[in-house]
Design a protein around this motif. Structure first.
Motif, PDB file in Angstrom:
ATOM      1  N   ALA A  42      15.829   1.664   0.451  1.00 18.99           N
ATOM      2  CA  ALA A  42      16.515   1.462   1.724  1.00 18.99           C
ATOM      3  C   ALA A  42      15.803   2.178   2.862  1.00 18.99           C
ATOM      4  N   ILE A  43      15.367   3.416   2.627  1.00 21.84           N
ATOM      5  CA  ILE A  43      14.688   4.185   3.668  1.00 21.84           C
ATOM      6  C   ILE A  43      13.375   3.518   4.065  1.00 21.84           C
ATOM      7  N   ALA A  44      12.625   2.992   3.085  1.00 18.14           N
ATOM      8  CA  ALA A  44      11.366   2.314   3.406  1.00 18.14           C
ATOM      9  C   ALA A  44      11.603   1.175   4.385  1.00 18.14           C
ATOM     10  N   ASN A  45      12.638   0.375   4.125  1.00 15.54           N
ATOM     11  CA  ASN A  45      12.938  -0.741   5.026  1.00 15.54           C
ATOM     12  C   ASN A  45      13.388  -0.259   6.399  1.00 15.54           C
ATOM     13  N   LEU A  46      14.241   0.744   6.439  1.00 16.48           N
ATOM     14  CA  LEU A  46      14.719   1.234   7.731  1.00 16.48           C
ATOM     15  C   LEU A  46      13.575   1.778   8.584  1.00 16.48           C
ATOM     16  N   LEU A  47      12.606   2.426   7.959  1.00 15.02           N
ATOM     17  CA  LEU A  47      11.503   3.029   8.710  1.00 15.02           C
ATOM     18  C   LEU A  47      10.627   2.001   9.417  1.00 15.02           C
ATOM     19  N   VAL A  48      10.657   0.748   8.934  1.00 21.58           N
ATOM     20  CA  VAL A  48       9.861  -0.293   9.593  1.00 21.58           C
ATOM     21  C   VAL A  48      10.736  -1.257  10.384  1.00 21.58           C
ATOM     22  N   GLY A  49      12.025  -0.909  10.551  1.00 23.37           N
ATOM     23  CA  GLY A  49      12.898  -1.735  11.363  1.00 23.37           C
ATOM     24  C   GLY A  49      13.533  -2.896  10.646  1.00 23.37           C
ATOM     25  N   VAL A  76       5.810   3.854   3.198  1.00 26.27           N
ATOM     26  CA  VAL A  76       5.800   4.103   1.755  1.00 26.27           C
ATOM     27  C   VAL A  76       6.771   5.232   1.457  1.00 26.27           C
ATOM     28  N   THR A  77       7.649   5.008   0.497  1.00 24.48           N
ATOM     29  CA  THR A  77       8.605   6.035   0.079  1.00 24.48           C
ATOM     30  C   THR A  77       8.630   6.097  -1.445  1.00 24.48           C
ATOM     31  N   GLY A  78       9.562   6.887  -1.978  1.00 26.40           N
ATOM     32  CA  GLY A  78       9.723   6.999  -3.418  1.00 26.40           C
ATOM     33  C   GLY A  78       9.171   8.309  -3.939  1.00 26.40           C
ATOM     34  N   ALA A  79       8.588   8.243  -5.129  1.00 30.64           N
ATOM     35  CA  ALA A  79       8.074   9.436  -5.788  1.00 30.64           C
ATOM     36  C   ALA A  79       6.935  10.051  -4.992  1.00 30.64           C
ATOM     37  N   ALA A  80       6.621  11.289  -5.327  1.00 29.36           N
ATOM     38  CA  ALA A  80       5.499  11.968  -4.667  1.00 29.36           C
ATOM     39  C   ALA A  80       4.244  11.121  -4.798  1.00 29.36           C
ATOM     40  N   THR A  81       3.562  10.877  -3.674  1.00 34.00           N
ATOM     41  CA  THR A  81       2.419   9.978  -3.713  1.00 34.00           C
ATOM     42  C   THR A  81       1.347  10.403  -2.729  1.00 34.00           C
ATOM     43  N   ARG A  82       0.155   9.936  -2.972  1.00 33.45           N
ATOM     44  CA  ARG A  82      -0.961  10.107  -2.042  1.00 33.45           C
ATOM     45  C   ARG A  82      -1.223   8.747  -1.415  1.00 33.45           C
ATOM     46  N   VAL A  83      -1.082   8.662  -0.105  1.00 33.90           N
ATOM     47  CA  VAL A  83      -1.272   7.405   0.614  1.00 33.90           C
ATOM     48  C   VAL A  83      -2.506   7.541   1.498  1.00 33.90           C
ATOM     49  N   THR A  84      -3.394   6.547   1.446  1.00 30.34           N
ATOM     50  CA  THR A  84      -4.592   6.557   2.289  1.00 30.34           C
ATOM     51  C   THR A  84      -4.755   5.206   2.973  1.00 30.34           C
ATOM     52  N   VAL A  85      -5.421   5.221   4.128  1.00 33.96           N
ATOM     53  CA  VAL A  85      -5.850   4.003   4.815  1.00 33.96           C
ATOM     54  C   VAL A  85      -7.356   4.107   4.980  1.00 33.96           C
ATOM     55  N   ASP A  86      -8.075   3.205   4.293  1.00 37.02           N
ATOM     56  CA  ASP A  86      -9.544   3.256   4.251  1.00 37.02           C
ATOM     57  C   ASP A  86     -10.043   4.636   3.860  1.00 37.02           C
ATOM     58  N   GLY A  87      -9.350   5.260   2.911  1.00 40.58           N
ATOM     59  CA  GLY A  87      -9.770   6.551   2.371  1.00 40.58           C
ATOM     60  C   GLY A  87      -9.241   7.758   3.094  1.00 40.58           C
ATOM     61  N   VAL A 174      14.495  11.778   8.689  1.00 37.39           N
ATOM     62  CA  VAL A 174      14.334  11.077   7.412  1.00 37.39           C
ATOM     63  C   VAL A 174      14.893  11.926   6.275  1.00 37.39           C
ATOM     64  N   PRO A 175      15.900  11.425   5.556  1.00 38.96           N
ATOM     65  CA  PRO A 175      16.452  12.181   4.412  1.00 38.96           C
ATOM     66  C   PRO A 175      15.578  11.994   3.171  1.00 38.96           C
ATOM     67  N   VAL A 176      14.593  12.872   3.016  1.00 38.91           N
ATOM     68  CA  VAL A 176      13.652  12.781   1.896  1.00 38.91           C
ATOM     69  C   VAL A 176      14.208  13.554   0.700  1.00 38.91           C
ATOM     70  N   PRO A 177      14.411  12.895  -0.442  1.00 42.12           N
ATOM     71  CA  PRO A 177      14.923  13.608  -1.613  1.00 42.12           C
ATOM     72  C   PRO A 177      13.850  14.501  -2.219  1.00 42.12           C
ATOM     73  N   ARG A 178      14.277  15.455  -3.003  1.00 41.31           N
ATOM     74  CA  ARG A 178      13.350  16.351  -3.674  1.00 41.31           C
ATOM     75  C   ARG A 178      13.157  15.890  -5.113  1.00 41.31           C
ATOM     76  N   ARG A 306      25.162  11.701   2.313  1.00 38.78           N
ATOM     77  CA  ARG A 306      23.883  11.001   2.192  1.00 38.78           C
ATOM     78  C   ARG A 306      23.903   9.702   2.989  1.00 38.78           C
ATOM     79  N   GLU A 307      25.002   8.974   2.911  1.00 35.05           N
ATOM     80  CA  GLU A 307      25.121   7.726   3.658  1.00 35.05           C
ATOM     81  C   GLU A 307      25.075   7.977   5.161  1.00 35.05           C
ATOM     82  N   ALA A 308      25.691   9.051   5.611  1.00 38.31           N
ATOM     83  CA  ALA A 308      25.657   9.388   7.037  1.00 38.31           C
ATOM     84  C   ALA A 308      24.222   9.664   7.482  1.00 38.31           C
ATOM     85  N   GLU A 309      23.439  10.316   6.637  1.00 42.41           N
ATOM     86  CA  GLU A 309      22.039  10.576   6.958  1.00 42.41           C
ATOM     87  C   GLU A 309      21.242   9.286   7.054  1.00 42.41           C
ATOM     88  N   VAL A 310      21.517   8.353   6.148  1.00 42.43           N
ATOM     89  CA  VAL A 310      20.806   7.066   6.170  1.00 42.43           C
ATOM     90  C   VAL A 310      21.160   6.280   7.429  1.00 42.43           C
TER      91      VAL A 310
END
Length: 334
Positions: A42-49, A76-87, A174-178, A306-310
């Motif tokens: 849900a957060i991923a979608n909200l972040l892009v409108g 990009v959301t979800g588990a801990a991740t490394r995100v790159t654009v052209d490296g 952004v309510p980012v879970p741990r 949590r819903e109020a934060e979203v």
């Protein structure tokens, strides 16, 4: 409105189309399904409108990568991740403008969670079953996104007239879970079945359980101590909520997921709180879980927060985009 092609250059272990699941289908015997980690999706979608239930891409393990043939707005959301654009490293859990021809790579740390979600402003072209793009393997509806395929996107995003999404410009709540490295604590509300097994409450609250590789989309199978009813009285099968803790005949604990059906006659001793479900959706083999008993009122209050934060995030994104001349859908804040 324009159509953009996303060239999929890597899919990791399993990459599928996904959304928040089906509505009003369980009475017809079809599980709700949908993203295991509903919060991250849900957060991923909200972040892009987008509306929070829009179709997006879910990656289970490995590395997801794609190249758009026009500028796109993604998150990009979800588990801990490394995100790159052209490296070059970029942030997750934040709106990101990706120029045409630039490759986005998402590499999740499976030791900190199993699923990542990638949403793009607009509508992804995907098949649906009973109104949802969510996969259902038992119905033969796999929804796999293959390496080398081209995913089409209809979007009104045309870019911005100024540099965007730098730290001084956006301070989105952004309510980012741990997803910590140690055992995850799951809040559980006792159910009526707990009274059929003497001592099970104490056993569960004192133990640490480990997710096994026998887990699947129906539920998590956990190694750890359990007790069984003292009698052979038959339990009538009935529908159960997502997150139900079930004790089968084997010495294991099962936490039922979004593709569960009936109890199969096994006792249900508790139900994970709705606020804890995203953690369960990220739990992979080897993950340690501990269960904390709570009452229904406390569980509801935590989920309401949590819903109020979203909702607050949805409103903030809509207002920020509007201030920059980019109108996000009104439903994005809902």
């Amino acid at each position: 409105m324009k159509t953009v092609a996303l060239e999929i250059t890597s899919t990791g272990w399993i990459t599928t189309f996904q959304d928040l699941g089906r509505s009003d289908t369980e009475r017809r015997g079809v599980p709700t399904g949908g993203a295991a980690d509903q919060h991250s999706a849900a957060i991923a979608n909200l972040l892009v409108g987008n509306p929070r239930g829009a179709t997006l891409i879910e990656n289970l393990g490995g590395e997801l990568a794609l190249v758009p043939d026009a500028d796109v707005l993604l998150a990009v959301t979800g588990a801990a991740t490394r995100v790159t654009v052209d490296g070059g490293p970029v942030e997750s859990w934040s709106p990101l403008v990706v120029p045409a021809g630039h490759e986005v790579r998402v590499h999740g740390d499976v030791s900190r969670g199993t699923r990542t979600y990638l949403a793009v402003n607009g509508a992804l072209t995907a098949e649906t079953l009973l109104g949802s793009a969510a996969p259902d393997a038992r119905m033969g509806f796999g929804q796999a996104v293959a390496r080398g395929s081209r995913v089409l996107l209809d979007t009104a995003f045309q870019g911005f007239s100024r540099r965007l999404f730098e730290a001084p410009l956006f301070r989105l709540p952004v309510p980012v879970p741990r997803f910590d490295a140690g055992p995850w604590d799951i809040d559980v509300v006792p159910s009526q079945g707990i009274h059929t097994i003497a001592g099970i409450r104490e056993v569960i609250e004192e133990a640490t359980y480990v997710v096994t590789n026998r887990s699947n989309h129906v539920g998590l199978r956990l190694d750890g101590p359990v007790l069984h009813p003292d009698t052979d009285t038959e339990i009538v099968s009935h529908g159960v909520p997502i997150g139900a803790l079930q004790i089968p005949h084997a010495d294991e604990l099962i936490v039922l997921g979004r593709y569960r059906s009936l109890t199969a006659g096994y006792p249900i001793v508790g139900v994970a709180s709705r606020a804890s479900l995203p953690l369960l959706g990220q739990a992979g083999p080897g993950r340690e879980l501990r269960f904390r008993w709570t009452d229904r009122e406390s569980a509801l209050r935590r989920f309401a927060r949590r819903e109020a934060e979203v909702r607050a995030l949805g409103h903030a994104v809509t207002e920020a985009f509007a201030a920059l001349g980019f109108a996000a859908p009104l439903s994005a804040a809902r």
